[in-house]
Design a protein around this motif. Sequence first.
Motif: not given
Length: 382
Positions: A158, A154-155, A163-168
């Motif tokens: 980013l 994830r890092a 975009a943060d909202e696309r990542i889980e």
Amino acid sequence: MTFSADRKVAVVLGTRPELVKLAELIRLLGPAARVVHTGQHYDDALSGAFLDELGLPEPEYLTGVGGRPRAVQVGSALAALDGLFAADPPLAVVVQGDTNAALSGALVANARSIPLIHVEAGLRSHDRSMPEEHNRVVIDRLADVLCAATPENRALLLAEGVADERIEVTGNTVVEAVRDHLPPARERARLLGGLGLTADAYVLATVHRPENTDDPAVLAAVLGELAALSRTLPVVLPLHPRTRTRIDAAGLRPLLDGLTVIDPTSYGTFLALAREAALLVSDSGGVPEEATVLGRPLVVVRRSTERPEAFADFAELVAPGPGIGEAAHRRLAEGPDGLRRLAALPSPYGDGSASRRIAELIAGVVPRGAAGAAGPAPLLAA
């Protein structure tokens, strides 16, 4: 979790690792899963037999893809997938990892404005000589939902501006795959007995990557190191069809004389052999993940890795040549205490619930239909 059968999700894959890692997700999708196999791995020993073992439905197969150059593979798969999705658009497209099949599925989903879910997003080797590195970067740029296996993945995403909202962060589906398909201890003991092996007293090796097989000198160096290691412990080598072809073409068959060479195995058999080995030696991308679940030490024969999480405790990265033997003897010298230490460590790739988390993310995907379409059309059946 039950999915409605009339809402299809296309799962595009083409290799043995994709079959393994997406099996549980496909089972969770149930009748909503539309599995499309590009045939990138066209040898039945690498893909076909796995469908029965993993309990997967018969896919839609593409033709004319497997065994061809990379650009031809991608181009052929693109054309075929575009035809399929034009005739019967899926609600969403799921791809896993960094294969040519995954890239093809991602490009067609993007071209057709179909939501794209990328399983195992955010891996980076930072090695531009690897075709897989280019594939995974492009797929991550196109994906609507990026399922990162670890916080480190994830890092990386980013840092690249995703975009943060696309990542889980979901964990890696390999954890449940290993747990689901590792044979019980009695069956593992029976398998070892049939091969004349003793638990914790042999090495399991795999070699198939182009960087280790396409240059005869490099391939000879790798096989020579395995042959030297076999003078300490038996070395079991399930021989990949690609590697066998390269060995024969280069006249390197004598280097196999000291090894226990077997045909490519089922996934369960491979896991059984890996679980009882004193050491793994491999150039695979997935074996480092599996080693962390099995609690086994590993020497990775590659120039770079996209899975650094495994190297804190479980693995060492070495180039082809003397470093293989040196690293192998270092890990073997840790003996039973080293094996117990690794067995007690948790895998950095999650808790075995990644497939369920990904299925829940898919259930929340909003189809991109005609402009002005109101709200989501849920996958979950009432």
